[in-house]
Scaffold this active site. Structure first.
Site, PDB file in Angstrom:
ATOM      1  N   ASP A   1      37.276  51.606  34.978  1.00  0.00           N
ATOM      2  CA  ASP A   1      38.559  52.213  34.619  1.00  0.00           C
ATOM      3  C   ASP A   1      38.299  53.542  33.909  1.00  0.00           C
ATOM      4  O   ASP A   1      37.409  53.651  33.072  1.00  0.00           O
ATOM      5  CB  ASP A   1      39.361  51.264  33.714  1.00  0.00           C
ATOM      6  CG  ASP A   1      40.818  51.657  33.630  1.00  0.00           C
ATOM      7  OD1 ASP A   1      41.664  50.925  34.182  1.00  0.00           O
ATOM      8  OD2 ASP A   1      41.124  52.710  33.006  1.00  0.00           O
TER       9      ASP A   1
ATOM     10  N   VAL B   1      49.863  51.870  38.564  1.00  0.00           N
ATOM     11  CA  VAL B   1      49.408  52.333  39.880  1.00  0.00           C
ATOM     12  C   VAL B   1      49.832  51.289  40.912  1.00  0.00           C
ATOM     13  O   VAL B   1      49.417  50.127  40.834  1.00  0.00           O
ATOM     14  CB  VAL B   1      47.873  52.533  39.907  1.00  0.00           C
ATOM     15  CG1 VAL B   1      47.423  52.953  41.302  1.00  0.00           C
ATOM     16  CG2 VAL B   1      47.441  53.557  38.863  1.00  0.00           C
TER      17      VAL B   1
ATOM     18  N   HIS C   1      45.511  45.864  41.989  1.00  0.00           N
ATOM     19  CA  HIS C   1      44.206  45.941  41.310  1.00  0.00           C
ATOM     20  C   HIS C   1      44.110  44.850  40.259  1.00  0.00           C
ATOM     21  O   HIS C   1      45.099  44.497  39.616  1.00  0.00           O
ATOM     22  CB  HIS C   1      43.979  47.316  40.675  1.00  0.00           C
ATOM     23  CG  HIS C   1      45.089  47.769  39.782  1.00  0.00           C
ATOM     24  ND1 HIS C   1      46.275  48.291  40.266  1.00  0.00           N
ATOM     25  CD2 HIS C   1      45.209  47.777  38.433  1.00  0.00           C
ATOM     26  CE1 HIS C   1      47.065  48.604  39.257  1.00  0.00           C
ATOM     27  NE2 HIS C   1      46.439  48.289  38.127  1.00  0.00           N
TER      28      HIS C   1
HETATM   29  P1  AMP Z   1      48.001  49.198  35.637  1.00  0.00           P
HETATM   30  O1  AMP Z   1      48.754  49.535  34.393  1.00  0.00           O
HETATM   31  O2  AMP Z   1      47.687  47.749  35.781  1.00  0.00           O
HETATM   32  O3  AMP Z   1      48.652  49.789  36.881  1.00  0.00           O
HETATM   33  O4  AMP Z   1      46.583  49.892  35.473  1.00  0.00           O
HETATM   34  C1  AMP Z   1      46.225  51.094  36.063  1.00  0.00           C
HETATM   35  C2  AMP Z   1      44.845  51.438  35.542  1.00  0.00           C
HETATM   36  O5  AMP Z   1      44.266  52.406  36.398  1.00  0.00           O
HETATM   37  C3  AMP Z   1      44.828  52.019  34.126  1.00  0.00           C
HETATM   38  O6  AMP Z   1      44.004  51.190  33.293  1.00  0.00           O
HETATM   39  C4  AMP Z   1      44.231  53.410  34.328  1.00  0.00           C
HETATM   40  O7  AMP Z   1      43.401  53.812  33.251  1.00  0.00           O
HETATM   41  C5  AMP Z   1      43.446  53.234  35.624  1.00  0.00           C
HETATM   42  N1  AMP Z   1      43.206  54.444  36.403  1.00  0.00           N
HETATM   43  C6  AMP Z   1      44.121  55.360  36.794  1.00  0.00           C
HETATM   44  N2  AMP Z   1      43.526  56.313  37.546  1.00  0.00           N
HETATM   45  C7  AMP Z   1      42.207  55.986  37.644  1.00  0.00           C
HETATM   46  C8  AMP Z   1      41.078  56.551  38.292  1.00  0.00           C
HETATM   47  N3  AMP Z   1      41.177  57.700  38.983  1.00  0.00           N
HETATM   48  N4  AMP Z   1      39.876  55.941  38.168  1.00  0.00           N
HETATM   49  C9  AMP Z   1      39.768  54.805  37.453  1.00  0.00           C
HETATM   50  N5  AMP Z   1      40.795  54.190  36.838  1.00  0.00           N
HETATM   51  C10 AMP Z   1      42.008  54.780  36.918  1.00  0.00           C
END
Ligand code: AMP
Length: 125
Positions: free
Chosen positions: A40, A106, A110
Site C-alpha cells: 500500500d 478505490v 482489493h
Molecule cells: P480502500 O479504502 O479499501 O479502497 O483502500 C484503498 C487503498 O489503496 C488505500 O489504503 C490507499 O493507500 C491504497 N492505494 C491507492 N493508490 C495506490 C497505489 N497507486 N499503490 C498502492 N496503494 C494505493
C-alpha cells in the site's frame, strides 16, 4: 471518435487496473495468473499489502460464482504473504471494504493485509 478513446486513456480504469497491466509502477510482492499483491502506498501499519484479482471486479457486491477460484487464490496468497512477512506467529488482519458504508475508496476489489503491530478494535466505536 476521439483519438484518446482507447484503453490507454480509459478514464474509467482505476489505478489498480493500471497496476495489473503494468501501466504504472507498484511495489509488487507477488504476481500470478489470477492475482497481484503490492505494498500500500500509504501504509497504515508496519506491513500493509493489497491483494487484488487480475480480472476487474469493482466491489464485493459484484462477485459471482465465476470468481470462486480467484477469491480463493486471494485468501491463500494472503496467507503465504503474511507468513513471508513474519506475521504468521502473532497474527494480522485481512480487510475488504465494500462501497460507501464500507469505506471503499478505490473501486477495484482489493484485500488489505495489515499487521506488524497490535491493531485496534475492528470497528471504531
Ligand atoms: P480502500 O479504502 O479499501 O479502497 O483502500 C484503498 C487503498 O489503496 C488505500 O489504503 C490507499 O493507500 C491504497 N492505494 C491507492 N493508490 C495506490 C497505489 N497507486 N499503490 C498502492 N496503494 C494505493
Amino acid at each position: 471518435m476521439s483519438p484518446f478513446n482507447n484503453n490507454e486513456a480509459d478514464t474509467s480504469e482505476t489505478v489498480f487496473g493500471k497496476i495489473v497491466r503494468r501501466a504504472i509502477d507498484a511495489d509488487v510482492v507477488y504476481r500470478d495468473e489470477l492475482v497481484t499483491a503490492f505494498r500500500d502506498i500509504q501504509p497504515r501499519a508496519p506491513v500493509h499489502i493489497l491483494v487484488i484479482p487480475n480480472k476487474t471486479i469493482s466491489t464485493m457486491d459484484d462477485v459471482s460464482e465465476d470468481d470462486e477460484e480467484t477469491l480463493g487464490r486471494m485468501l491463500r496468497v494472503a496467507s503465504d504473504i503474511a507468513r513471508n512477512e513474519g506475521l504468521g506467529e502473532e497474527g494480522y488482519r485481512l480487510i475488504i471494504n465494500c462501497k460507501e458504508h464500507g469505506g471503499q475508496e478505490v473501486y477495484y476489489l482489493h484485500m488489505h493485509i495489515v499487521g506488524g503491530t497490535r491493531l485496534g478494535r475492528m470497528i471504531a466505536q
